[in-house]
Design an enzyme around this catalytic site. Structure first.
Site, short mmCIF file in Angstrom:
data_model
loop_
_atom_site.label_atom_id
_atom_site.label_comp_id
_atom_site.label_asym_id
_atom_site.label_seq_id
_atom_site.Cartn_x
_atom_site.Cartn_y
_atom_site.Cartn_z
N GLU A 56 43.62 -1.31 15.16
CA GLU A 56 43.70 -2.30 16.41
C GLU A 56 42.36 -2.94 16.88
OE1 GLU A 56 47.36 0.39 16.64
OE2 GLU A 56 45.32 0.65 15.85
N CYS A 85 48.51 3.34 19.71
CA CYS A 85 48.23 4.55 20.78
C CYS A 85 48.07 3.89 22.04
CB CYS A 85 47.29 5.15 19.94
SG CYS A 85 45.67 4.60 20.34
N CYS A 88 44.71 1.84 22.43
CA CYS A 88 44.76 0.62 21.49
C CYS A 88 45.62 -0.47 22.46
CB CYS A 88 45.38 0.78 20.05
SG CYS A 88 44.01 1.79 19.15
#
EC number: 3.5.4.38
Length: 193
Positions: A56, A85, A88
């Site tokens: 990302e 996550c 990100c």
């Protein structure tokens, strides 16, 4: 763009709950299309994690370089093997907020560590910030196959139970994105007092 090999696509984008034999590690792959609002393709690429740098974050760097013209609107579709996550997710929200000329949609094959509160919060933050996160189903897998896989003109062959896995993951995402106020109201409506 270097297209994904068929075996890499099927292994990494497979949405099965357990890795089928032979066992292998599932990694993060992010495939994206950058388009103009009328649909003209500007750029597409496949990224993956690099030395302590999530896919990302590599994606944000690439898009920054490609979308410097803030007078032009851009639409971005991402297909990703794992949902972002929390870190990100936060970075994606900040990036889109700082670049209002961008519209981002994310389709995830699987939910990453979805049972942990911080990861659920990351998904909720994306959703609340106007960045839709959806679960890949057959049309998204087919589009990803067509645009990012070296398929040698073969059509996508769904693995067994692809639809059931997608529906199960969608239900889980739906529960994560359900506002907690709705749950509190549901408990009040039970009248357990």
């Amino acid at each position: 763009m270097n297209p994904l090999q068929e075996v890499i696509f099927c292994r990494q984008f497979g949405n099965q709950h357990r890795v089928p034999k032979p066992y292998y590690r599932r990694k993060t792959y992010l495939c994206y299309q950058l388009k103009l609002p009328e649909g003209t393709l500007i750029h597409k690429d496949c990224l993956r994690n690099k030395k302590k740098r999530h896919a990302e974050m590599c994606f944000i760097d690439k898009i920054k370089a490609l979308t410097r013209d803030t007078s032009q609107r851009f639409e971005i579709i991402c297909y990703i093997t794992w949902s972002p996550c929390p870190f990100c997710a936060e970075e994606l929200v900040a990036f889109v907020k700082d670049n209002p000329h961008l519209s981002l949609r994310i389709f995830a094959s699987r939910l990453y560590v979805h049972w942990r509160w911080k990861y659920q919060q990351g998904l909720r933050h994306l959703h609340a910030s106007g960045i839709p996160v959806a679960v890949m189903s057959l049309p998204e897998f087919e589009d990803c196959w067509r645009n990012f896989v070296d398929h040698q003109d073969r059509s996508f062959q769904p693995w067994p139970n692809l639809d059931q896995y997608s529906k199960s993951i969608k239900r889980r995402l739906g529960k994560i994105l359900t506002p907690l106020n709705d749950l509190r109201n549901d408990f009040r409506n039970l009248k357990l007092e």
